[in-house]
Motif scaffolding. Sequence first.
Motif, PDB file in Angstrom:
ATOM      1  N   HIS A  80     -17.206  -0.299  -6.592  1.00  0.00           N
ATOM      2  CA  HIS A  80     -18.210   0.486  -5.874  1.00  0.00           C
ATOM      3  C   HIS A  80     -19.009  -0.459  -4.975  1.00  0.00           C
ATOM      4  N   VAL A  81     -18.955  -0.227  -3.684  1.00  0.00           N
ATOM      5  CA  VAL A  81     -19.708  -1.032  -2.726  1.00  0.00           C
ATOM      6  C   VAL A  81     -20.970  -0.265  -2.332  1.00  0.00           C
ATOM      7  N   LEU A  82     -22.119  -0.886  -2.499  1.00  0.00           N
ATOM      8  CA  LEU A  82     -23.393  -0.260  -2.175  1.00  0.00           C
ATOM      9  C   LEU A  82     -23.953  -0.850  -0.887  1.00  0.00           C
ATOM     10  N   LYS A 103     -33.485   5.096   9.126  1.00  0.00           N
ATOM     11  CA  LYS A 103     -32.406   5.539  10.022  1.00  0.00           C
ATOM     12  C   LYS A 103     -31.021   5.403   9.393  1.00  0.00           C
ATOM     13  N   HIS A 104     -30.910   4.698   8.279  1.00  0.00           N
ATOM     14  CA  HIS A 104     -29.599   4.373   7.714  1.00  0.00           C
ATOM     15  C   HIS A 104     -29.517   4.783   6.247  1.00  0.00           C
ATOM     16  N   PRO A 105     -28.299   5.080   5.761  1.00  0.00           N
ATOM     17  CA  PRO A 105     -28.129   5.610   4.396  1.00  0.00           C
ATOM     18  C   PRO A 105     -28.061   4.525   3.323  1.00  0.00           C
ATOM     19  N   PHE A 106     -29.120   3.720   3.225  1.00  0.00           N
ATOM     20  CA  PHE A 106     -29.126   2.652   2.235  1.00  0.00           C
ATOM     21  C   PHE A 106     -29.181   3.228   0.823  1.00  0.00           C
ATOM     22  N   ASP A 107     -28.397   2.638  -0.070  1.00  0.00           N
ATOM     23  CA  ASP A 107     -28.467   3.030  -1.480  1.00  0.00           C
ATOM     24  C   ASP A 107     -29.787   2.581  -2.102  1.00  0.00           C
ATOM     25  N   PHE A 108     -30.296   1.474  -1.639  1.00  0.00           N
ATOM     26  CA  PHE A 108     -31.598   0.966  -2.056  1.00  0.00           C
ATOM     27  C   PHE A 108     -31.954  -0.170  -1.105  1.00  0.00           C
ATOM     28  N   VAL A 109     -33.210  -0.584  -1.159  1.00  0.00           N
ATOM     29  CA  VAL A 109     -33.671  -1.695  -0.329  1.00  0.00           C
ATOM     30  C   VAL A 109     -34.452  -2.663  -1.206  1.00  0.00           C
ATOM     31  N   ILE A 110     -34.163  -3.941  -1.035  1.00  0.00           N
ATOM     32  CA  ILE A 110     -34.889  -5.004  -1.733  1.00  0.00           C
ATOM     33  C   ILE A 110     -36.057  -5.438  -0.858  1.00  0.00           C
ATOM     34  N   GLY A 111     -37.239  -5.459  -1.415  1.00  0.00           N
ATOM     35  CA  GLY A 111     -38.409  -5.944  -0.694  1.00  0.00           C
ATOM     36  C   GLY A 111     -38.762  -7.353  -1.146  1.00  0.00           C
ATOM     37  N   SER A 112     -38.743  -8.291  -0.214  1.00  0.00           N
ATOM     38  CA  SER A 112     -38.999  -9.688  -0.563  1.00  0.00           C
ATOM     39  C   SER A 112     -40.092 -10.264   0.331  1.00  0.00           C
ATOM     40  N   VAL A 113     -41.031 -10.932  -0.293  1.00  0.00           N
ATOM     41  CA  VAL A 113     -42.062 -11.647   0.451  1.00  0.00           C
ATOM     42  C   VAL A 113     -41.575 -13.068   0.686  1.00  0.00           C
ATOM     43  N   TYR A 257     -29.813  -0.255 -11.766  1.00  0.00           N
ATOM     44  CA  TYR A 257     -29.313  -0.417 -10.402  1.00  0.00           C
ATOM     45  C   TYR A 257     -29.512   0.930  -9.707  1.00  0.00           C
ATOM     46  N   TYR A 258     -29.165   1.011  -8.426  1.00  0.00           N
ATOM     47  CA  TYR A 258     -29.493   2.206  -7.652  1.00  0.00           C
ATOM     48  C   TYR A 258     -28.307   2.654  -6.808  1.00  0.00           C
ATOM     49  N   VAL A 259     -28.081   3.947  -6.819  1.00  0.00           N
ATOM     50  CA  VAL A 259     -27.069   4.572  -5.968  1.00  0.00           C
ATOM     51  C   VAL A 259     -27.739   5.752  -5.264  1.00  0.00           C
ATOM     52  N   GLU A 260     -27.716   5.730  -3.939  1.00  0.00           N
ATOM     53  CA  GLU A 260     -28.378   6.757  -3.134  1.00  0.00           C
ATOM     54  C   GLU A 260     -29.841   6.918  -3.551  1.00  0.00           C
ATOM     55  N   LYS A 261     -30.500   5.803  -3.758  1.00  0.00           N
ATOM     56  CA  LYS A 261     -31.922   5.706  -4.133  1.00  0.00           C
ATOM     57  C   LYS A 261     -32.217   6.220  -5.550  1.00  0.00           C
ATOM     58  N   LYS A 262     -31.182   6.556  -6.290  1.00  0.00           N
ATOM     59  CA  LYS A 262     -31.390   7.072  -7.645  1.00  0.00           C
ATOM     60  C   LYS A 262     -31.180   5.970  -8.674  1.00  0.00           C
ATOM     61  N   ARG A 263     -32.123   5.869  -9.581  1.00  0.00           N
ATOM     62  CA  ARG A 263     -32.104   4.856 -10.642  1.00  0.00           C
ATOM     63  C   ARG A 263     -30.981   5.118 -11.636  1.00  0.00           C
ATOM     64  N   GLN A 264     -30.181   4.101 -11.869  1.00  0.00           N
ATOM     65  CA  GLN A 264     -29.088   4.169 -12.851  1.00  0.00           C
ATOM     66  C   GLN A 264     -29.355   3.134 -13.931  1.00  0.00           C
ATOM     67  N   VAL A 265     -28.982   3.455 -15.160  1.00  0.00           N
ATOM     68  CA  VAL A 265     -29.320   2.602 -16.302  1.00  0.00           C
ATOM     69  C   VAL A 265     -28.056   2.013 -16.921  1.00  0.00           C
ATOM     70  N   VAL A 266     -28.130   0.716 -17.244  1.00  0.00           N
ATOM     71  CA  VAL A 266     -27.092   0.019 -17.998  1.00  0.00           C
ATOM     72  C   VAL A 266     -27.715  -0.424 -19.308  1.00  0.00           C
ATOM     73  N   LEU A 267     -27.195   0.044 -20.419  1.00  0.00           N
ATOM     74  CA  LEU A 267     -27.711  -0.356 -21.723  1.00  0.00           C
ATOM     75  C   LEU A 267     -27.222  -1.756 -22.065  1.00  0.00           C
ATOM     76  N   LEU A 268     -28.120  -2.538 -22.647  1.00  0.00           N
ATOM     77  CA  LEU A 268     -27.764  -3.904 -23.025  1.00  0.00           C
ATOM     78  C   LEU A 268     -27.233  -3.962 -24.447  1.00  0.00           C
TER      79      LEU A 268
END
Length: 268
Positions: A80-82, A103-113, A257-268
């Motif tokens: 799966h390529v995001l 303007k673009h269909p990003f699955d999510f965006v990382i905000g970095s200072v 992680y995120y797909v189409e801005k929706k939060r997805q969970v991976v159990l540890l």
Amino acid sequence: MLFDLHTHHDRCGHAVGKIEDYIQSAVEKGLHYIAISDHSPFFFSDEDQLHPRIAMAKSELASYVGEVLTLKEKYKDKIHVLLSLESDYFPEHEDIYRQNIAKHPFDFVIGSVHWVNDVSIFKKGRWDGLHEADRIRNKEDYYKLIQASAKSGIFQVLGHIDAMKGFYPEFTQIETPIIDETLKVISSEGVSIEVNTSGKTKDCGGWYPSNEILERALHFGVDISFGSDSHVPDRIGDDYLDVQKTLKEIGFREMVYYVEKKRQVVLL
């Protein structure tokens, strides 16, 4: 489940390899998800490419998005390529970044200072000669920007939230309550932070953020994601299993992680 949400390629001017090289590396390493998240253009600048060795040109963004979407289709049976972006955060330019990202269909965006008081956080020597009060002020200015980025609503993930220690390991010794204050804001805004393993390539060694910050993040209920911050294909997924192990030892039960801005969970 294996994923890497933070990767770069040669468009930014300081990474090696094409997007497909990173995807192929992820496939070879057995990852299930890889996000392509190169550095955002400096949208506020009148120049097309303000810093050619730091971020892509504004004119390249559409072709970047198109290439990622094409490769997403090409590799859909293997991984799966995001589509993502690592975006700088400048509070005075928040609206123009929000408009361009939308303007673009990003699955999510990382905000970095990456810039504090108009100086790169990675600039060697920026701490030279500063008195304790100045060091505290710089650290608190950094985290105030991270707080504002969390409140902006633009980002789903916040990148490397103690990366200011990269070439100044003593950063972690500067005492201030600002980190707890910041983690409270991040938690209340429902934004995640990443464990970013690229700190091992800097003077500080190790990961961003420190285990101490991760322990505080657990206390405040902050979601944790993962990114290698790869600038070479070989670093895709670097230390992912060790990160999972460490998070479990700290007490985390899941990653996100995120797909189409929706939060997805991976159990540890």
